[in-house]
Design an enzyme around this catalytic site. Structure first.
Site, short mmCIF file in Angstrom:
data_model
loop_
_atom_site.label_atom_id
_atom_site.label_comp_id
_atom_site.label_asym_id
_atom_site.label_seq_id
_atom_site.Cartn_x
_atom_site.Cartn_y
_atom_site.Cartn_z
N GLY A 38 0.82 -1.20 0.00
CA GLY A 38 0.00 0.00 0.00
C GLY A 38 0.85 1.25 0.00
O GLY A 38 2.05 1.18 0.26
N PRO A 39 0.24 2.39 -0.31
CA PRO A 39 1.00 3.64 -0.35
C PRO A 39 1.58 4.01 1.01
O PRO A 39 1.11 3.52 2.03
CB PRO A 39 -0.04 4.67 -0.80
CG PRO A 39 -1.37 4.03 -0.65
CD PRO A 39 -1.18 2.56 -0.59
N THR A 42 0.04 4.56 5.26
CA THR A 42 -1.26 3.96 5.46
C THR A 42 -1.31 3.06 6.68
O THR A 42 -2.28 2.34 6.89
CB THR A 42 -1.70 3.14 4.22
OG1 THR A 42 -0.56 2.48 3.69
CG2 THR A 42 -2.30 4.03 3.17
N LYS A 44 0.95 0.57 7.73
CA LYS A 44 1.34 -0.83 7.59
C LYS A 44 2.09 -1.31 8.83
O LYS A 44 1.87 -2.43 9.29
CB LYS A 44 2.18 -1.02 6.32
CG LYS A 44 1.40 -0.71 5.05
CD LYS A 44 2.16 -1.07 3.78
CE LYS A 44 3.25 -0.07 3.43
NZ LYS A 44 2.71 1.25 3.04
N THR A 45 2.95 -0.47 9.37
CA THR A 45 3.69 -0.84 10.57
C THR A 45 2.75 -1.05 11.76
O THR A 45 2.86 -2.03 12.49
CB THR A 45 4.73 0.24 10.93
OG1 THR A 45 5.52 0.51 9.77
CG2 THR A 45 5.63 -0.19 12.05
N HIS A 263 -2.47 30.29 -12.67
CA HIS A 263 -2.56 28.84 -12.71
C HIS A 263 -3.68 28.34 -11.78
O HIS A 263 -4.55 27.56 -12.19
CB HIS A 263 -1.20 28.25 -12.30
CG HIS A 263 -1.14 26.76 -12.29
ND1 HIS A 263 -0.53 26.03 -13.27
CD2 HIS A 263 -1.62 25.85 -11.40
CE1 HIS A 263 -0.62 24.74 -12.99
NE2 HIS A 263 -1.29 24.60 -11.85
N GLU A 264 -3.67 28.81 -10.56
CA GLU A 264 -4.66 28.35 -9.58
C GLU A 264 -6.07 28.80 -9.95
O GLU A 264 -7.02 28.05 -9.83
CB GLU A 264 -4.30 28.82 -8.16
CG GLU A 264 -3.00 28.25 -7.62
CD GLU A 264 -2.94 26.73 -7.64
OE1 GLU A 264 -3.99 26.08 -7.46
OE2 GLU A 264 -1.84 26.18 -7.86
ZN ZN Z 1 -1.93 22.91 -10.86
#
Ligand code: ZN
Length: 465
Positions: A38-39, A42, A44-45, A263-264
């Site tokens: 898994g990413p 998340t 896991k430990t 951009h935003e």
């Molecule tokens: Zn962007």
């Protein structure tokens, strides 16, 4: 005990560890290796520890990356020692974090030239140990975590080694609520804090992020001398965790700031126009964290796993809105748009290969299911397809992205004045949010006059190849 992390597949492991005889007497072989995939972040430990705690057995752990720092020749010895100690305390759990650091495919050509012998010896020792303990030995279960299962040496995944995989994904709405409830007990909570609402606003947050969120909120509350943690603290904490801690010290020059602003606002305007995108709550160009220079905060109303085709196309166009705004205003694009492009392409590829939304391919799933889809940024592992089909897939993905790009461009060209007005205001204030923002964004729908529900007709545009 954080029972939320507790998955059915692991309950089985607990049973094996608690009463191995029940299984061995009947002649069953107890699995030796379980891979937690898994990413990062998340839990896991924590999950591995929970299994040991639940089974009441000792827990030995080591991280794959530690081996990299060891002296030459000591990696294999370290593995041998670890298993020797563990066998003395069996039944028990050995947990190997970052298995990929030692278990990378030897044939894969992962860019490592030289210095490989050490890792290979360590890996071989691990394989020997796992093959070595068998029927007669008391139960040692090896749990290993990785976020890159596709890079692992296939030898690790053979029967009798890590032949079981448990997918550990980011929690859904119910899971997030459960996790928030656990951590919220550790702080003094205001009466009207709605944890469900917070869970709704934090899709994509992993267990560790939620723990961090609650702590941030508590710190903020204490800083303003409040006796309890309140909704406003959570609101501020969410923003911090979303985009990394505020870094006022990173000063953008005027040109950069202008590009980031446009951009935003590009994301926000396209998002407001397209269906299927979440409501834009806030636009900021105050630099936060390392990666994000500015950000557009969209607040989903609920967790949505099922988006229809138009909604997905809307999301892709919104992702491309930032880049499109740079094109419309400055005639060129910056590197800031590359992550957006990657995410847009991934979404388009999923539409074609996983969600049956392809006109050319029809209702067949061309990816190999669960494998890599959730690992974020990774490539989809496609089912083996003919060259011709692969070309068709590429063509269709490109077509979806290009259509969305054109759509974003045309929305922004049509609303260029609005784009400029909002961007100028953002440059001045650095942050625009709430009703003021919503009112401005609503102007992309002159036909609706203030209604919030939006229905957008798709305009079919010819593909420019
Ligand atoms: Zn962007």
């Amino acid at each position: 005990m954080e029972t939320y992390w507790y998955k059915t597949e692991l309950e089985e492991i607990v049973e094996f560890l608690k009463s191995p005889q029940r299984f061995t007497e009947i002649g069953a072989k107890i699995p030796k290796g379980v891979l937690l995939v898994g990413p990062p972040g998340t839990g896991k430990t924590l999950m591995a520890k929970a299994v040991a705690g639940e089974a009441g057995v000792p827990f030995f752990s080591i991280s794959g990356s530690e081996f990299v720092e060891l002296f030459v020749g000591t990696g294999a010895a370290r593995v041998r020692d670890l298993f020797e100690q563990a066998k003395k305390k069996a039944p028990c759990i050995i947990f190997i974090d970052e298995l990929d650091a030692i278990g990378k495919s030897r044939a894969g050509g992962n860019g490592f030239v030289g210095g490989n012998d050490e890792r290979e010896q360590t890996l071989n020792q691990l394989l020997t140990e796992m093959d070595g303990f068998g029927a007669g030995d008391a139960t040692v279960t090896v749990l290993a975590a990785t976020n890159r299962p596709e890079t692992l040496d296939p030898a690790l995944l053979r029967p009798g080694r890590f032949d079981r995989q448990v997918l550990v994904d980011r929690p859904d709405l119910t899971g997030r609520l459960a996790i928030l409830e656990i951590y919220a007990k550790k702080v003094k909570l205001g009466d009207n804090v709605d944890l469900k609402a917070i869970a709704t606003r934090t899709p994509g947050f992993a267990g560790a992020d939620l723990a961090n969120l609650v702590n941030e909120a508590a710190l903020l509350a204490a800083r303003r001398d409040s006796k309890v943690v309140e909704t406003q603290d959570f609101a501020e904490a969410i923003e911090r965790v979303v985009a990394g801690l505020e870094k006022k010290s990173r000063v953008l020059n005027e040109k950069e700031k202008k590009i980031v602003a446009y951009h935003e606002v590009g994301h926000a305007l396209v998002g407001a126009k397209m269906s299927g995108t979440d409501q834009v709550e806030k636009i900021s160009i105050v630099p936060r964290g390392m990666a994000a220079l500015g950000y557009t905060l969209q607040v989903p109303t609920e967790d949505r796993f099922l988006l229809n085709e138009d909604e997905l196309k809307g999301q892709i166009a919104t992702l491309l809105g930032g880049r499109a705004a740079e094109e419309v205003i400055f005639g060129s694009i910056t590197t800031g748009a590359s992550n957006d492009l990657q995410r847009a392409t991934d979404l388009a590829e999923q539409m074609v290969t996983s969600y049956d939304m392809s006109e050319v391919l029809g209702p067949l799933a061309y990816d190999k299911g669960q494998q890599n889809n959730f690992l974020g940024g990774g490539m989809n592992a496609r089912r083996a397809v003919s060259d011709e089909t692969a070309k068709e897939i590429d063509k269709e993905v490109k077509g979806i992205v290009e259509t969305a790009h054109q759509e974003a461009l045309s929305i922004l060209k049509e609303n260029k004045e609005l784009l400029e007005t909002i961007s100028e205001q953002l440059l001045e204030k650095e942050v625009i949010e709430g009703n003021g923002l919503r009112e401005m964004l609503a102007k992309v729908h002159p036909e609706l006059e203030g209604q919030t529900e939006q229905h957008v007709q798709e305009t079919e545009e010819p593909l420019a190849v």
